[in-house]
Design a protein around this motif. Structure first.
Motif, short mmCIF file in Angstrom:
data_model
loop_
_atom_site.label_atom_id
_atom_site.label_comp_id
_atom_site.label_asym_id
_atom_site.label_seq_id
_atom_site.Cartn_x
_atom_site.Cartn_y
_atom_site.Cartn_z
N GLN A 122 -9.31 -8.88 8.71
CA GLN A 122 -9.77 -9.68 7.57
C GLN A 122 -10.38 -8.78 6.50
N LEU A 123 -11.11 -7.77 6.95
CA LEU A 123 -11.71 -6.84 6.00
C LEU A 123 -10.64 -6.05 5.25
N ARG A 124 -9.51 -5.77 5.93
CA ARG A 124 -8.44 -5.04 5.25
C ARG A 124 -7.87 -5.84 4.10
N LEU A 125 -7.98 -7.18 4.20
CA LEU A 125 -7.47 -8.02 3.12
C LEU A 125 -8.21 -7.77 1.81
N LEU A 126 -9.38 -7.16 1.90
CA LEU A 126 -10.15 -6.86 0.69
C LEU A 126 -9.63 -5.63 -0.03
N ARG A 127 -8.78 -4.87 0.61
CA ARG A 127 -8.28 -3.64 -0.01
C ARG A 127 -7.18 -3.95 -1.01
N PRO A 128 -7.18 -3.26 -2.16
CA PRO A 128 -6.16 -3.52 -3.19
C PRO A 128 -4.73 -3.32 -2.69
N ASP A 129 -4.49 -2.30 -1.84
CA ASP A 129 -3.13 -2.07 -1.38
C ASP A 129 -2.64 -3.20 -0.46
#
Length: 590
Positions: free
Chosen positions: A140-147
């Motif tokens: 879920q935290l990775r969803l915050l990354r622009p890529d």
């Protein structure tokens, strides 16, 4: 699709086997029983870093084994999986399934196996990547990354082919730019290198060596150095076989052919069968002697009559040695070096014409890259409103009726001295990254009418869980490429409850129409929608846990426990049955 998983000595689980079917499977259980170890095991099968601390106390190693089926994958995904199997030398089981295994030792060493073959962890990851999609709190935290946000938009927009075309053009453009820059910055050095190569090639061409010529010369020179000895030996041997052709040969020495001929005639004259057979053998010997004498005559004829031939060959050998001393160990290697030198010389053309031609190529490629980037940007901008609208609608169904989700696509400005700076037809100067020239940003607000902020600044943990689930539902609906794969959610419902929990269960059930969905949950509202309900429970005084599939009545007891710890009460069971009936009657309809 994942059909079975077997875990040994991983965390709280001593030994457990779980079978999975189509649709929605939930895993529940008391806190600390090891539900998350099932997801950890799947992460290991996905190639995640092995952690020796996960090995159960008292065990030497932990092991996770998964059985996968590729029958329901689409044609492209199935072909990709088969290519990976063939590249690894992996074999399918008798039923066509593939067994993947990962073990972790207490010393931290890890081993991976695919289809019975030992493979690198990366190979195992490449195979399971097309079959497993894992979503945990870290995901879920990775969803915050622009890529990650850009990747999600690209999946929705279906721009895989367009993106690949852009990347190929970009690579060619950057390579041409580096070549041009090198020629300009190192013009003097390159010119000197070109002069050295030209001199060397002229020297080699003047000698004009032939493949293997140095070895052939060595043989010839050795023969010529012993010319008199060789000629005398060959002549004496021929005379002994056939007789002397000159007066110098002693008359009392008779040739082998004459003596054998005499013996053959004497034997044939007897008329005796045994002696006649011996006469036939002598006849064969005469033939062999005649052949040898003929070859000796040819050898003598081929020997040079001019002693100056040796000097000529020695001089030629000296020329070749000059080349082997400078450029390579032997003539064949010299010729290889010359071929490489010609290729390098062709690249070192620093003439005005060559530089001008390269400048034109760089300009042409820049235009092509810009055109491809614009095409990619237009596809993203065209898909962004539809993705935002679809996710907003899903969030409404997840009890977030006031939420608003946005997707913005804008150019990525180039920094000063950026080597990937690219001028678009509009005149804008942007950074041409590997994924295009765009910045993609997800925006969110839980209350329509308030300012939409970037997702990283506006969503709580529970809201982020629902955004991620909404995104997965939308992507699964919009793309068929991932149909037949397994989606795993680890506590995607964290931080939510009540009506929102019911809606999450309904969305997961809907997602399970096209995918195999496995969910680790604490919420009975989600568990009630399961097609298969597994529980992870303690199995003894040693604290080991196991996985068990629940029947209908057991599900009622488990849901009652999850509701309020009322597994043995009539009221708890009644509430659980009501929840199950509501899920079955409501189904996965939105």
């Amino acid at each position: 699709m994942l059909t079975e998983i077997r875990i040994e000595s991983l965390g709280a689980i001593r030994a457990a086997t779980a079978e999975f079917g189509r649709g929605l499977t939930v895993l529940t259980g008391e806190t600390g029983t090891g539900k998350t170890m099932v997801v950890t095991g799947l992460h290991l099968l996905g190639g995640a870093r092995a952690d020796a601390n996960r090995v159960r106390s008292g065990a030497d190693r932990a092991m996770v084994e998964g059985r996968f089926s590729t029958d329901e994958l689409d044609e492209i995904a199935a072909a990709t999986a088969q290519e990976l199997l063939e590249a690894s030398g992996a074999d399918r089981d008798e039923d066509g399934s593939i067994i993947a295994l990962r073990s972790v030792g207490r010393d931290g060493r890890s081993r991976a196996y695919l289809g019975g073959r030992s493979v690198p962890a990366k190979s195992l990851s490449a195979f399971t990547a097309g079959l497993l999609t894992l979503h945990g709190q870290n995901d879920q935290l990775r969803l915050l990354r622009p890529d990650e946000q850009r990747g999600a938009l690209d999946r929705f927009a279906g721009v895989t082919a367009t993106l690949e075309d852009y990347r190929k053009l970009r690579d060619s453009w950057l390579a041409a730019r580096r070549d041009l820059s090198e020629r300009r910055d190192r013009a003097r050095d390159l010119a000197q290198e070109a002069d050295r190569l030209t001199f060397a090639l002229d020297e080699i061409d003047a000698v004009d060596p032939q493949p293997g010529e140095d070895d052939a010369l060595t043989t010839d020179i050795r023969r010529l150095s012993e010319l008199d000895t060789l000629r005398a030996a060959a002549a004496d041997a021929r005379a002994a076989l056939m007789g002397a052709d000159d007066a110098d040969f002693p008359a009392d020495q008779r040739s082998a052919t004459a003596l054998l001929g005499r013996a053959k005639t004497a034997l044939e004259a007897t008329g005796d069968t045994a002696l006649s057979a011996l006469a036939d053998q002598l006849g064969g010997a005469l033939t062999a002697i005649g052949d040898a004498a003929t070859e000796l005559g040819g050898y003598l004829a081929d020997l040079p009559a001019d002693a100056g031939a040796l000097e000529n060959k020695l001089a030629r050998q000296a020329e070749l040695r000059t080349l082997t001393r400078k450029y390579a160990a032997d003539i064949d290697a010299v010729l290889d070096w010359a071929g490489q030198a010609r290729e390098r010389l062709a690249q070192l053309d620093v003439s005005d014409e060559a530089v001008g031609a390269l400048q034109q190529r760089v300009a042409r490629l820049a235009e092509e890259v810009a055109a491809a980037a614009v095409q990619l940007s237009e596809a993203r901008r065209g898909a962004a409103p539809a993705l935002a609208e679809a996710i907003t609608a899903e969030l409404t169904g997840l009890a977030m009726t006031d939420a608003e989700f946005t997707v913005s696509v804008g150019p990525q400005p180039a920094a000063d001295h950026d080597p990937t700076a690219l001028t678009l037809p509009s005149g804008a100067v942007v950074a041409a990254g590997t994924d295009g020239v765009d910045q993609v940003e997800f925006g969110f607000t839980a209350h329509r009418g308030t300012t939409v902020l970037p997702l990283a600044k506006s969503a709580s943990g529970g809201e982020l869980s629902r955004v991620m689930l909404a995104l997965e539902v939308v992507l699964a609906t919009a793309t068929s490429r991932s149909a037949g794969t397994t989606m795993v959610f680890d506590e995607v419902d964290a931080g939510v409850g009540g009506r929102a929990a019911v809606q999450i269960g309904r969305r997961l059930a809907r997602l399970a129409r096209t995918h195999q969905v496995i969910v680790v949950t604490h919420l009975p509202q989600v568990a009630a929608y399961a097609d298969v309900h597994l529980t992870v429970e303690g199995a003894g005084a040693d604290g080991a846990s196991g996985v068990r599939r629940l029947g209908d009545e057991e599900r009622v007891a488990e849901l009652a426990r999850m509701l309020a710890g009322l597994g043995e009460s009539d009221s708890g069971r009644a509430h659980a049955r009501e929840l199950l009936d509501a899920a079955r009657n409501g189904g996965a309809d939105p």
